[in-house]
Scaffold this motif. Structure first.
Motif, mmCIF file in Angstrom:
data_model
loop_
_atom_site.group_PDB
_atom_site.id
_atom_site.type_symbol
_atom_site.label_atom_id
_atom_site.label_comp_id
_atom_site.label_asym_id
_atom_site.label_seq_id
_atom_site.Cartn_x
_atom_site.Cartn_y
_atom_site.Cartn_z
ATOM 1 N N ALA A 173 0.822 -1.216 0.000
ATOM 2 C CA ALA A 173 0.000 0.000 0.000
ATOM 3 C C ALA A 173 0.852 1.261 0.000
ATOM 4 N N ALA A 174 1.991 1.221 -0.676
ATOM 5 C CA ALA A 174 2.921 2.349 -0.651
ATOM 6 C C ALA A 174 2.292 3.632 -1.180
ATOM 7 N N TYR A 175 1.429 3.512 -2.188
ATOM 8 C CA TYR A 175 0.799 4.695 -2.782
ATOM 9 C C TYR A 175 -0.676 4.836 -2.394
ATOM 10 N N ALA A 176 -1.148 4.029 -1.436
ATOM 11 C CA ALA A 176 -2.573 4.019 -1.103
ATOM 12 C C ALA A 176 -3.063 5.358 -0.573
ATOM 13 N N PHE A 177 -2.178 6.152 0.007
ATOM 14 C CA PHE A 177 -2.590 7.443 0.579
ATOM 15 C C PHE A 177 -3.132 8.396 -0.481
ATOM 16 N N LEU A 178 -2.820 8.157 -1.750
ATOM 17 C CA LEU A 178 -3.259 9.060 -2.811
ATOM 18 C C LEU A 178 -4.714 8.832 -3.224
ATOM 19 N N ALA A 179 -5.267 7.679 -2.905
ATOM 20 C CA ALA A 179 -6.641 7.357 -3.307
ATOM 21 C C ALA A 179 -7.613 7.760 -2.206
ATOM 22 N N GLN A 180 -8.580 8.592 -2.551
ATOM 23 C CA GLN A 180 -9.559 9.039 -1.572
ATOM 24 C C GLN A 180 -10.716 8.054 -1.498
ATOM 25 N N GLN A 181 -11.069 7.646 -0.281
ATOM 26 C CA GLN A 181 -12.182 6.754 0.013
ATOM 27 C C GLN A 181 -12.180 5.483 -0.860
ATOM 28 N N PRO A 182 -11.060 4.761 -0.881
ATOM 29 C CA PRO A 182 -11.040 3.492 -1.610
ATOM 30 C C PRO A 182 -11.801 2.428 -0.836
ATOM 31 N N PRO A 183 -12.075 1.271 -1.450
ATOM 32 C CA PRO A 183 -12.672 0.162 -0.698
ATOM 33 C C PRO A 183 -11.747 -0.283 0.434
ATOM 34 N N ALA A 184 -12.296 -1.077 1.327
ATOM 35 C CA ALA A 184 -11.520 -1.552 2.479
ATOM 36 C C ALA A 184 -10.286 -2.316 2.021
ATOM 37 N N PRO A 185 -9.162 -2.150 2.725
ATOM 38 C CA PRO A 185 -7.959 -2.913 2.382
ATOM 39 C C PRO A 185 -8.194 -4.418 2.507
ATOM 40 N N LEU A 186 -7.401 -5.191 1.793
ATOM 41 C CA LEU A 186 -7.482 -6.647 1.907
ATOM 42 C C LEU A 186 -7.225 -7.080 3.346
ATOM 43 N N ALA A 187 -6.349 -6.345 4.038
ATOM 44 C CA ALA A 187 -6.019 -6.683 5.418
ATOM 45 C C ALA A 187 -7.215 -6.522 6.351
ATOM 46 N N MET A 188 -8.195 -5.718 5.958
ATOM 47 C CA MET A 188 -9.402 -5.569 6.760
ATOM 48 C C MET A 188 -10.414 -6.638 6.382
ATOM 49 N N LEU A 189 -10.416 -7.029 5.112
ATOM 50 C CA LEU A 189 -11.379 -8.030 4.622
ATOM 51 C C LEU A 189 -10.929 -9.451 4.929
ATOM 52 N N ALA A 190 -9.619 -9.666 4.984
ATOM 53 C CA ALA A 190 -9.073 -11.001 5.268
ATOM 54 C C ALA A 190 -7.919 -10.864 6.248
ATOM 55 N N PRO A 191 -8.186 -10.433 7.484
ATOM 56 C CA PRO A 191 -7.105 -10.129 8.428
ATOM 57 C C PRO A 191 -6.306 -11.353 8.861
ATOM 58 N N GLU A 192 -6.872 -12.531 8.687
ATOM 59 C CA GLU A 192 -6.193 -13.740 9.155
ATOM 60 C C GLU A 192 -5.060 -14.194 8.249
#
Length: 446
Positions: free
Chosen positions: A262-281
């Protein structure tokens, strides 16, 4: 014993290429034509071209033929080599900066010097970072859509170090890792150094082709998936929620470990939930402050399932022991006082301005990129060769990247990636106009 005929042919071709008798971009005879002309078996003709390609003198392209490469151009142009000449306009490597950041650093150093905790920074730190600093980063990650505990956060020396520790801790040489057919070159280098096999996934709309991923997992023993769902480098896509959920379903069915970059994720406003939130395990979320704050601020973070924490801590210990205390303290101070959030918002606006300028100047060319991205992917017109375009730009003191450093498949597209964040706006405007003219000139010469 006389040298084999194929070897004499290889030497003759190589001499002509290096002397310029066969110019870059020249299409060589087909394998069958060469075999008939020289009285060779077809397999021997193929061996000639294979050796020339291994020498870096030619490139074979499915459906198009074998072409002479631009030998003055590094095969890794754009990533492994930064532009070093004083007058070189660097459009191959992103190090976005904003006015006033130097003064921010001066202020942070003064504030740190007056801190009562200064002596503690001279000592070894816990491998994953001090507890209160991990908690600061955990709070910061809420703006990325992640709700995690401080215990799940490990502090590393930049996102690249985070990727390296993840690979060291959780993967073994020989493991198969699925990744996009065009992906971050730093992970390619890492995979090669650790003996991982990268299995390419072709692209669909705004993300990987999940049918290809599914078939790959059914035919191979795939261990992990490396993904950039939020602002992909180099394509700029932000994968939708439904596609993320489908990807996770495949990962769960085939027990894939997911590395989310997610190195560039800060540039996207209101993206969908990260994979780490959807599949934290099963997901490692890796990012840092190099792009959002400054490339010299080598602080990154890994969000990991709790059972993997000890293994990753051992990898951190084996590589750096801990992140530099002073650097981490500055970074966490800027997170805590809102400086990082402000810089990220300002850089989103800066990237949008640059992306808009690039799209306007390059209108009519086939471009891919996010509206708030610091890079733009340009597919070149039919028969226009990327190495010729890149070399012509280098001669005009403009450095760009070809597709080759990003490609994980054998078929490398003729495209260039433009990094938009490393030069002043007025310099960028002139450079982009030159890029357009060079592409048009190379197309006309075909």
């Amino acid at each position: 014993m006389p040298r084999a005929q194929y070897k004499r042919l290889v030497d003759a071709f190589a001499a002509d290429i290096r002397a310029g008798t066969l110019a870059p971009g020249t299409r060589l005879p087909t394998h069958r034509e060469l075999a008939a002309r020289e009285g060779l078996a077809l397999v021997t003709a193929s061996r000639v071209y294979a050796e020339l390609e291994a020498m870096g003198l030619t490139s074979g392209e499915t459906g198009r033929g074998t072409f002479v490469r631009e030998t003055a151009l590094s095969p890794a142009q754009g990533i492994d080599q930064q532009a070093t000449a004083a007058n070189m306009v660097d459009l191959n490597f992103n190090y976005p900066s904003l006015p006033g950041q130097t003064e921010l650093l001066r202020g942070a150093l003064r504030q740190l010097a007056a801190s009562g905790d200064l002596e503690a920074l001279l000592h070894y730190q816990p491998h994953g970072g001090r507890t209160h600093e991990r908690a600061i980063i955990a709070r910061h990650l809420r703006c990325r859509g992640l709700s995690v505990s401080a215990e799940q956060v490990l502090i590393v020396s930049g996102a690249q170090h985070g990727l390296a520790t993840a690979v060291m801790a959780l993967l073994q040489p020989g493991d198969v890792v699925a990744t996009d057919a065009l992906t971050y070159p730093g992970f390619k280098v890492l995979a090669q150094s650790h003996g991982l096999e990268l299995a390419p996934i072709s692209a669909a709309d705004q993300g990987p082709d999940l049918e290809v991923l599914k078939q790959l997992c059914e035919s191979r023993q795939v261990r992990a998936l490396y993904a950039m769902p939020t602002l992909h480098n180099p394509m700029g896509w932000v994968t939708g929620l439904k596609q993320r959920q489908q990807l996770i379903a495949i990962a769960r069915k085939h027990d894939l470990l997911i590395i989310e970059d997610a190195a560039y994720a800060f540039l996207a406003q209101q993206p969908p939930a990260p994979l780490a939130m959807l599949a934290p395990e099963r997901t490692l979320y890796i990012s840092g402050l190099s792009k959002s704050v400054a490339t010299g601020l080598r602080i990154g973070f890994i969000v990991t399932p709790l059972p993997w924490v000890p293994r990753i801590e051992r990898a951190i210990r084996a590589t750096t022991w801990n992140t530099p205390g002073v650097m981490t303290a500055i970074a966490c101070g800027w997170i805590d006082d809102g400086t990082v959030t402000r810089l990220e918002a300002e850089k989103r606006q800066d990237a949008m301005q640059r992306q808009s300028m690039a799209r306007e100047i390059l209108a009519g060319l086939q471009c891919s990129g996010h509206p708030a991205s610091y890079f733009l992917w340009v597919n070149l017109p039919e028969e226009t060769r990327a190495d010729r375009v890149t070399m012509a730009l280098l001669q005009k003191n403009i450095a760009v990247s070809t597709a080759e450093p990003f490609a994980t498949s054998e078929q490398v597209p003729h495209a260039i990636r433009l990094a938009l964040g490393s030069v002043k706006l007025e310099v960028l405007e002139v450079a982009l106009q030159t890029v357009r003219r060079v592409i048009e000139d190379c197309y006309c010469q075909v």
